[in-house]
Structure formats: C-alpha cells, structure tokens
Scaffold this motif. Sequence first.
Motif, PDB file in Angstrom:
ATOM      1  N   PRO A 131      42.508  51.709  42.980  1.00 26.76           N
ATOM      2  CA  PRO A 131      42.564  50.915  41.521  1.00 26.76           C
ATOM      3  C   PRO A 131      41.081  50.406  41.015  1.00 26.76           C
ATOM      4  N   LEU A 132      40.337  49.950  41.827  1.00 32.41           N
ATOM      5  CA  LEU A 132      39.112  49.511  41.458  1.00 32.41           C
ATOM      6  C   LEU A 132      38.227  50.376  41.211  1.00 32.41           C
ATOM      7  N   LEU A 133      38.106  51.366  41.792  1.00 33.15           N
ATOM      8  CA  LEU A 133      37.338  52.450  41.560  1.00 33.15           C
ATOM      9  C   LEU A 133      37.581  53.116  40.038  1.00 33.15           C
ATOM     10  N   THR A 134      38.971  53.309  39.894  1.00 34.37           N
ATOM     11  CA  THR A 134      39.273  53.862  38.405  1.00 34.37           C
ATOM     12  C   THR A 134      39.197  52.925  37.364  1.00 34.37           C
ATOM     13  N   GLY A 135      39.196  51.525  37.609  1.00 38.68           N
ATOM     14  CA  GLY A 135      39.346  50.843  36.513  1.00 38.68           C
ATOM     15  C   GLY A 135      40.826  50.456  36.404  1.00 38.68           C
ATOM     16  N   GLU A 136      41.735  50.686  37.080  1.00 37.88           N
ATOM     17  CA  GLU A 136      43.156  50.447  36.816  1.00 37.88           C
ATOM     18  C   GLU A 136      43.143  48.909  37.142  1.00 37.88           C
ATOM     19  N   ALA A 137      42.624  48.170  38.040  1.00 37.66           N
ATOM     20  CA  ALA A 137      42.506  46.986  38.363  1.00 37.66           C
ATOM     21  C   ALA A 137      41.213  46.294  38.487  1.00 37.66           C
ATOM     22  N   ALA A 186      30.286  49.015  38.623  1.00 32.86           N
ATOM     23  CA  ALA A 186      30.092  48.164  39.646  1.00 32.86           C
ATOM     24  C   ALA A 186      31.223  47.309  39.929  1.00 32.86           C
ATOM     25  N   ILE A 187      31.687  47.057  41.021  1.00 33.38           N
ATOM     26  CA  ILE A 187      32.916  46.498  41.458  1.00 33.38           C
ATOM     27  C   ILE A 187      32.412  44.872  41.903  1.00 33.38           C
ATOM     28  N   PRO A 188      32.832  43.793  41.198  1.00 33.93           N
ATOM     29  CA  PRO A 188      32.575  42.497  41.599  1.00 33.93           C
ATOM     30  C   PRO A 188      33.552  41.859  42.561  1.00 33.93           C
ATOM     31  N   ALA A 189      34.620  42.493  42.493  1.00 31.46           N
ATOM     32  CA  ALA A 189      35.741  41.917  43.231  1.00 31.46           C
ATOM     33  C   ALA A 189      35.323  41.894  44.888  1.00 31.46           C
ATOM     34  N   ILE A 190      36.283  41.029  45.672  1.00 30.26           N
ATOM     35  CA  ILE A 190      35.900  41.089  47.089  1.00 30.26           C
ATOM     36  C   ILE A 190      36.627  42.202  47.558  1.00 30.26           C
ATOM     37  N   THR A 191      35.827  43.086  48.516  1.00 28.46           N
ATOM     38  CA  THR A 191      36.347  43.981  49.053  1.00 28.46           C
ATOM     39  C   THR A 191      36.009  43.872  50.657  1.00 28.46           C
ATOM     40  N   ARG A 192      36.519  44.772  51.572  1.00 31.24           N
ATOM     41  CA  ARG A 192      35.955  44.541  52.769  1.00 31.24           C
ATOM     42  C   ARG A 192      35.675  46.079  53.607  1.00 31.24           C
ATOM     43  N   ASN A 193      35.154  45.964  54.707  1.00 30.30           N
ATOM     44  CA  ASN A 193      34.955  47.193  55.323  1.00 30.30           C
ATOM     45  C   ASN A 193      36.075  47.771  55.915  1.00 30.30           C
ATOM     46  N   VAL A 194      37.059  47.011  56.185  1.00 30.15           N
ATOM     47  CA  VAL A 194      38.474  47.704  56.585  1.00 30.15           C
ATOM     48  C   VAL A 194      39.029  48.397  55.696  1.00 30.15           C
ATOM     49  N   ASP A 195      38.865  48.218  54.245  1.00 35.18           N
ATOM     50  CA  ASP A 195      39.304  48.984  53.117  1.00 35.18           C
ATOM     51  C   ASP A 195      38.788  50.276  52.979  1.00 35.18           C
ATOM     52  N   LEU A 196      37.807  50.472  53.588  1.00 33.91           N
ATOM     53  CA  LEU A 196      37.029  52.002  53.236  1.00 33.91           C
ATOM     54  C   LEU A 196      37.874  53.168  53.746  1.00 33.91           C
ATOM     55  N   ALA A 197      38.301  52.868  55.044  1.00 27.95           N
ATOM     56  CA  ALA A 197      39.164  54.113  55.532  1.00 27.95           C
ATOM     57  C   ALA A 197      40.652  54.640  54.644  1.00 27.95           C
ATOM     58  N   PRO A 198      41.237  53.445  54.210  1.00 27.28           N
ATOM     59  CA  PRO A 198      42.499  53.673  53.303  1.00 27.28           C
ATOM     60  C   PRO A 198      42.043  54.185  52.082  1.00 27.28           C
ATOM     61  N   LEU A 237      41.953  42.898  43.537  1.00 26.99           N
ATOM     62  CA  LEU A 237      42.958  43.087  44.515  1.00 26.99           C
ATOM     63  C   LEU A 237      43.571  41.860  45.138  1.00 26.99           C
ATOM     64  N   ASP A 238      42.710  40.644  45.051  1.00 29.17           N
ATOM     65  CA  ASP A 238      43.113  39.414  45.429  1.00 29.17           C
ATOM     66  C   ASP A 238      43.119  39.489  47.037  1.00 29.17           C
ATOM     67  N   LEU A 239      41.932  40.344  47.504  1.00 26.57           N
ATOM     68  CA  LEU A 239      41.612  40.493  48.898  1.00 26.57           C
ATOM     69  C   LEU A 239      40.892  39.018  49.659  1.00 26.57           C
ATOM     70  N   ARG A 298      47.110  38.105  50.818  1.00 32.55           N
ATOM     71  CA  ARG A 298      46.473  38.121  49.287  1.00 32.55           C
ATOM     72  C   ARG A 298      46.137  36.385  49.079  1.00 32.55           C
ATOM     73  N   TRP A 299      45.127  36.430  48.176  1.00 28.27           N
ATOM     74  CA  TRP A 299      44.746  35.284  47.751  1.00 28.27           C
ATOM     75  C   TRP A 299      44.385  35.440  46.277  1.00 28.27           C
ATOM     76  N   PRO A 300      45.482  34.953  45.346  1.00 27.49           N
ATOM     77  CA  PRO A 300      45.623  35.191  43.813  1.00 27.49           C
ATOM     78  C   PRO A 300      44.167  34.441  43.228  1.00 27.49           C
ATOM     79  N   ALA A 301      43.654  34.890  42.061  1.00 24.16           N
ATOM     80  CA  ALA A 301      42.579  34.248  41.489  1.00 24.16           C
ATOM     81  C   ALA A 301      42.933  32.804  41.075  1.00 24.16           C
ATOM     82  N   ALA A 302      44.237  32.691  40.706  1.00 31.67           N
ATOM     83  CA  ALA A 302      44.532  31.286  40.438  1.00 31.67           C
ATOM     84  C   ALA A 302      44.334  30.020  41.213  1.00 31.67           C
ATOM     85  N   LYS A 303      44.239  30.529  42.619  1.00 27.75           N
ATOM     86  CA  LYS A 303      44.197  29.550  43.512  1.00 27.75           C
ATOM     87  C   LYS A 303      42.714  29.069  43.448  1.00 27.75           C
TER      88      LYS A 303
END
Length: 200
Positions: free
Chosen positions: A48-54, A15-27, A57-59, A186-191
């Motif tokens: 990268p989220l699907l594979t576990g590489e990241a 499961a991916i807990p990171a923020i994702t958006r509808n606009v990200d599906l097509a790419p 993505l700070d979206l 992008r919005w880095p997690a540190a913020k």
Amino acid sequence: PFFIRAPGVTRPGSAIPAITRNVDLAPTFATLLGLEAPPSWTGADLTPLLTGEATDLDLPVFGETCYLFFPKREGMAVLSEAERARLLDASGARDTLEVDERFDDNIVVKAELHDLAIATKDGMVRTRRWKLVEIPTTDGEPIRRLWDMQADPGQTTDLSGRGLPVMAELSAMLAAYDRGEAAALRWPAAKDAPAPPAAP
C-alpha cells in the motif's frame, strides 16, 4: 535506503518517508510475486505504501542486541557506575561461545548459556517520534533511556526521568514484542502528535 522497482505497482521517483522494517520486505515481495505470506511471518506488506494507497502503516520498529563478544559492563560507558553495577551481564566470547563441529564449524552460544544470552539482550522500540531502550538488570527493573527523535535526533537528552506516559506505553509494547506479538503491534500517528516536552 532500499529501492524497489515493480512495474505497474511502484510510482516512478516516489519515496516513502514512513517507518518500514527489514522484516517487512519478505511479505512485500510475496505480494508482488502473487504469493501468500506464511502466517508465521511477522512483517507487514508494504505494497500500500508502494502504490500510494497509504502514506503510513503505523509500524513500530523493534531491535535487540546482546554483548556476547565482550562483557557488557565494559561496553556501556554511557551508564553511571551505579547502573553498571546493576547490569545483567554475560561473560565475553571465550566463556559464552564455542565452535560447533556439527554445524559446519560455526560459532554458536554454548547450550548452557542460551537462556542467559537471551535474558541479557537490550531491547529497543522506535516510532516516528520516540525511541525507548531497555537494558536488563539483576533486580528485574530495566535501565531505560527515552529520546524524542523529532526534537532531539542526536539523542543528547534522555527523557526517561520526566514521568512521560509515553514511556510506559512503549515499554508495554516492547514487552508484547518479547511475547511474540510483534505482527499485531501498531503505533498510530496521533500518539506522536503532541508538542515536544518542555525543558526541565
């Protein structure tokens, strides 16, 4: 929720807990299909989220809404009377929309009200922690609402009057989105890391 099964890419049961958006599906689909996404697409490739590489993505998420089917002043009950008096408003559907026979009888915004329909849209930006809403006004200074979604997921305490620096940062990001710069934002997690603000 959105489910993707791509053999050799996705991890079973993940499961991916990171923020994702509808606009990200097509790419993302383009990448999974071995295609190149057109440069005009503003979404991010989620592979990268699907594979576990990241893990993130700070979206930031952007949203907008407009009130073409009824006058905004009638729908904004959460605002004070003084704030409602400042709203940049458009009339209801009878005055702003029409049936376009040249467009398969679809309902469209009247051409002469196109700019007003865009100008009256409320804007929103959301990060892991923060949510800022900006509502356009006649004096050009938007009405703002800011919530700490980690400390207050029910959005019961508006923090916009606390002078938090994050509000100006989010507002600038929303302005960049309006200028068409969404793809690079992008919005880095540190913020989002500092402790929740103290109660007044």
